[in-house]
Design a protein around this motif. Sequence first.
Motif: not given
Length: 65
Positions: A42-65
């Motif tokens: 559960a902890s590995a899954t939650a951490a991996a999901v949070a990491a992927v969400i952060a990466l997606v948000l980062g990519a989205w922010c960078l594409t909005q430039v």
Amino acid sequence: MESGPAIFAGLVFALFGAGLLVWTTARVRHGRPVAHGVSPVASATAAAVAAVIALVLGAWCLTQV
């Protein structure tokens, strides 16, 4: 003028997501717990999901430039 904050936020999200994903992967590969007192799966899954969400948000922010 508005692209500065988007670049900064995108880089912060991307660095955090990448760092969390690398750290989680290293902990799981070495058989160490990701969080104490929680199910390892559960902890590995939650951490991996949070990491992927952060990466997606980062990519989205960078594409909005």
